[in-house]
Design an enzyme around this catalytic site. Structure first.
Site, PDB file in Angstrom:
ATOM      1  N   TYR A  67     -23.880  33.745   2.388  1.00  0.00           N
ATOM      2  CA  TYR A  67     -21.859  34.322   2.245  1.00  0.00           C
ATOM      3  C   TYR A  67     -21.813  35.105   1.385  1.00  0.00           C
ATOM      4  O   TYR A  67     -20.797  36.416   0.826  1.00  0.00           O
ATOM      5  CB  TYR A  67     -21.201  32.967   1.927  1.00  0.00           C
ATOM      6  CG  TYR A  67     -20.777  31.959   3.268  1.00  0.00           C
ATOM      7  CD1 TYR A  67     -21.837  30.644   3.433  1.00  0.00           C
ATOM      8  CD2 TYR A  67     -20.359  32.442   3.955  1.00  0.00           C
ATOM      9  CE1 TYR A  67     -21.556  30.071   4.758  1.00  0.00           C
ATOM     10  CE2 TYR A  67     -19.852  31.590   5.141  1.00  0.00           C
ATOM     11  CZ  TYR A  67     -20.405  30.856   6.030  1.00  0.00           C
ATOM     12  OH  TYR A  67     -20.614  30.122   6.629  1.00  0.00           O
ATOM     13  N   HIS A 119      -9.785  29.682  10.573  1.00  0.00           N
ATOM     14  CA  HIS A 119     -11.375  29.192  10.317  1.00  0.00           C
ATOM     15  C   HIS A 119     -12.000  30.121   8.817  1.00  0.00           C
ATOM     16  O   HIS A 119     -12.190  29.802   7.774  1.00  0.00           O
ATOM     17  CB  HIS A 119     -12.566  29.872  10.900  1.00  0.00           C
ATOM     18  CG  HIS A 119     -13.039  29.546  12.633  1.00  0.00           C
ATOM     19  ND1 HIS A 119     -13.533  30.228  13.305  1.00  0.00           N
ATOM     20  CD2 HIS A 119     -12.214  28.300  13.085  1.00  0.00           C
ATOM     21  CE1 HIS A 119     -12.749  30.135  14.028  1.00  0.00           C
ATOM     22  NE2 HIS A 119     -12.420  28.379  14.682  1.00  0.00           N
TER      23      HIS A 119
END
Ligand code: BV8
Ligand code: ZN
Length: 244
Positions: A67, A119
């Protein structure tokens, strides 16, 4: 590109429009779509195998680093003409809802106002234990940064596979889909649930369903209009054809 005159008329008169976007809308900004092969050291992993609580439990540092790599990629790109065309559409239509599966924040960055991030958002970081959000964290190369409040591990504020979508956003997306006269599905493969169900709900309610995507998807046969190509090209041309 030529657009059917009935579509142009529908959009000119439209009062309530909802749009679902996916990673394809950000592709022309230079971000890989979710299903594109990962790059470099991430090529050996499938996104679905990293974007889950199980993956984070198994190897928190690997998931954190994936990430962190994607966050840096997002910080390095700008919205494209497709994002800006959706801002223009929102300016022209009285009730406009932009529902996105994307976690890159580019719709808001481009100026879209009524955005529902189903999301989450990769630029936001929260504690996996107490949920406290933070803007700053240590950059220890050995371990995942820790929460200042409780010492728990930090994680991206995105929805992983197997996790529930944020209730408020999902409920707002369902009601915006129900109320829409026209529903667009743009830049999404239409396989991830429950987001993908929105287009079918729109169709079942009798809305006009329009797909703009680089390639056909399972939704294509169920649309009233489908345009296959790059959203960064088609969207500006559609906005120009309708509103000049
Ligand atoms: C949940 C955040 C339950 C993280 C993401 C079996 C059947 C049905 C469902 C399931 C199943 N098994 C499991 C499930 C549920 C699962 C699911 O749907 N799995 C799929 C794989 C089958 N869903 C979940 O787990 C969801 N949660 O169900 O929870 C629950 C309920 C209550 C309580 C507890 C639990 C959570 C789903 C959310 C997962 N998180 N993202 C992150 O980003 O790291 S999803 C991820 O996929 C991204 O958000 C992405 O946006 C999304 C969808 O992908 P797309 O956006 O469509 O991207 P993709 O690459 O697929 O496609 C891009 C398209 O663009 C392509 O078609 C391409 O042709 C096109 N394109 C490319 N370039 C362009 C273009 N188009 C136009 N122009 C271009 N230039
Ligand atoms: Zn904490």
């Amino acid at each position: 590109m030529d657009f059917p005159s009935e579509l142009i008329q529908f959009l000119k008169k439209a009062e309530r429009v909802s749009v679902l976007t996916g990673a394809g809308v950000s592709q022309e900004s230079g971000l890989r779509t979710f299903r594109d092969a990962q790059a470099g050291l991430w090529a050996q992993y499938r996104p679905e195998d990293l974007a889950s609580p199980e993956a984070f439990a198994r190897d928190p540092k690997l998931v954190w680093d994936w990430y962190a790599w994607r966050r840096e990629a997002v910080k390095g790109v700008r919205p494209n003409a497709g994002h800006y065309a959706l801002v223009e559409m929102e300016n022209r239509i009285p009730t406009f809802t932009l529902i996105t599966q994307n976690v890159d924040g580019l719709h808001r960055f481009a100026g879209s106002r009524n955005v529902l991030e189903l999301h989450g958002n990769i630029l936001r970081v929260r504690c996996a234990d107490c949920g406290t959000f933070t803007e700053v964290w240590g950059d220890d190369s050995e371990s995942v940064p820790r929460c200042e409040t409780c010492g728990g591990m930090l994680r991206p504020d995105v929805v992983w596979f197997g996790e529930a979508l944020p209730r408020a956003e999902l409920e707002a997306a369902v009601s915006a889909t129900r109320e829409a006269q026209i529903f667009f599905s743009i830049g999404t493969s239409g396989v991830v649930q429950p987001a993908a169900a929105l287009a079918h709900a729109a169709r079942n309610k009798g809305s006009i369903v329009i797909e703009i995507n680089a390639e056909p998807t399972p939704l294509t046969p169920k649309t009233d209009f489908a345009f296959h190509g790059r959203s960064g090209e088609i969207l500006p041309e559609l906005v120009k054809a309708v509103w000049g």
